[in-house]
Design an enzyme around this catalytic site. Structure first.
Site, PDB file in Angstrom:
ATOM      1  N   SER A  75       4.251 -16.282  15.901  1.00 51.34           N
ATOM      2  CA  SER A  75       4.771 -17.280  16.838  1.00 51.34           C
ATOM      3  C   SER A  75       5.666 -18.339  16.204  1.00 51.34           C
ATOM      4  O   SER A  75       6.258 -19.150  16.915  1.00 51.34           O
ATOM      5  CB  SER A  75       3.615 -17.970  17.571  1.00 51.34           C
ATOM      6  N   THR A 241       3.037 -23.094  14.237  1.00 51.16           N
ATOM      7  CA  THR A 241       2.113 -22.117  13.688  1.00 51.16           C
ATOM      8  C   THR A 241       2.429 -20.713  14.207  1.00 51.16           C
ATOM      9  O   THR A 241       3.169 -20.531  15.173  1.00 51.16           O
ATOM     10  CB  THR A 241       0.673 -22.466  14.069  1.00 51.16           C
TER      11      THR A 241
END
Length: 303
Positions: A75, A241
């Protein structure tokens, strides 16, 4: 743009499907940094069943570790997507308050999506700024794929980031395509220094369209146990993250990339983990510990 551009000087994804090996110090170059920082990072990683890449930069210093390797972004690539959307807003003349209509069929079940949880089984009208917040700050997969469409597709995202002079990465997958074929997540990859270059494009002063993205990254709610955990309390952090699932107990990737706003100035930190047989908590602890050493080095260098 043809997809062939992704493979120029890049990784062949299949070559990443290797046995789990702890990779320590294959590539480690330091510039204007205390010689023992590399040793401290090696000490943190000693005995860990994972492959780790690091890139960091602060006023007068920099550090890289395993920068020749290609790490699945997971991601973290939502940062690249958001940059391409910000550029589209500037060139195409629509703003963050523009409203997007999303049919309920686009909000796929079975994938991480706080947006779908808030609006189950219904169409949604939402602003671009809220979509960006869901995608980046909350790591919403459905919001990300809507933004990829707005940007002009995954190939356009890749092409736009390259237009900024950044290399050493590839983006060709959407969240939906990675969900359908999990191994394809390795097609969205980056070297640590490439991600550091992305962060610098977003946060370095100057005329750029990334002001909204900067604020959203400061409000990231995921990964409190990663980079944020390695930073003294009260010091602002902006980050993104990325995390995968597991296959036969092995986690494909566990990442964090961000900016620590020290009193002395910005400190960029990228820590990528791939092929980890350690627990999620141990992965996060390694990211936090490496960050702690880098922040300490950056703080001491300015004294």
């Amino acid at each position: 743009m043809t997809t062939g551009i992704h493979k120029i000087g890049s990784c062949v994804p299949g070559l990443l499907l290797r046995p789990i090996v702890f990779v320590l110090g294959i590539v480690c170059s330091c510039s204007a940094v205390a010689s023992d920082l590399s040793e401290r990072v090696d000490s943190i990683l000693a005995g860990k069943r994972m492959t780790v890449g690091v890139a960091a930069e602060w006023g007068g210093g920099s550090f890289v570790h395993n920068d020749s390797l290609c790490f699945p972004l997971m991601s973290v690539f939502k940062t690249h997507v958001a940059m391409a959307v910000a550029a589209r807003m500037k060139t195409d003349g629509f703003g963050p308050d523009s409203v997007v209509h999303i049919a309920k069929s686009r909000l796929l079940p079975g994938t991480y999506s706080p947006l779908r949880q808030k609006y189950p089984d219904r169409d949604v009208d939402i602003t671009i700024s809220e979509l960006l917040r869901y995608s980046v700050a909350e790591s919403d997969n459905n919001a990300c794929d809507v933004l990829i469409d707005i940007a002009g597709g995954a190939d356009y995202v890749d092409m736009y980031i390259r237009s900024l002079g950044i290399t050493g990465f590839s983006i060709s997958e959407t969240e939906a395509s990675m969900h359908e074929a999990p191994a394809s997540c390795r097609n969205n990859w980056s070297r640590p220094s490439s991600m550091l270059g992305v962060l610098k494009k977003i946060f370095e002063p100057g005329d750029n369209p990334f002001g909204l993205l900067r604020e959203i990254m400061k409000g990231t709610v995921t990964g409190a146990d990663k980079i944020r955990a390695g930073v003294p309390g009260g010091v602002p952090v902006a980050h993104k993250t990325g995390s995968s699932g597991r296959s036969d107990g092995v986690k494909t990737a566990d990442n964090d990339a961000g900016v620590v706003f020290l009193p002395q100035g910005r400190c960029y930190v990228v820590v990528f983990i791939m092929d980890s047989a350690e627990t999620d908590a141990e992965n996060a602890a390694a990211i936090a510990a490496i960050t702690r050493e880098i922040v300490a080095e950056a703080s001491s260098a300015s004294r």
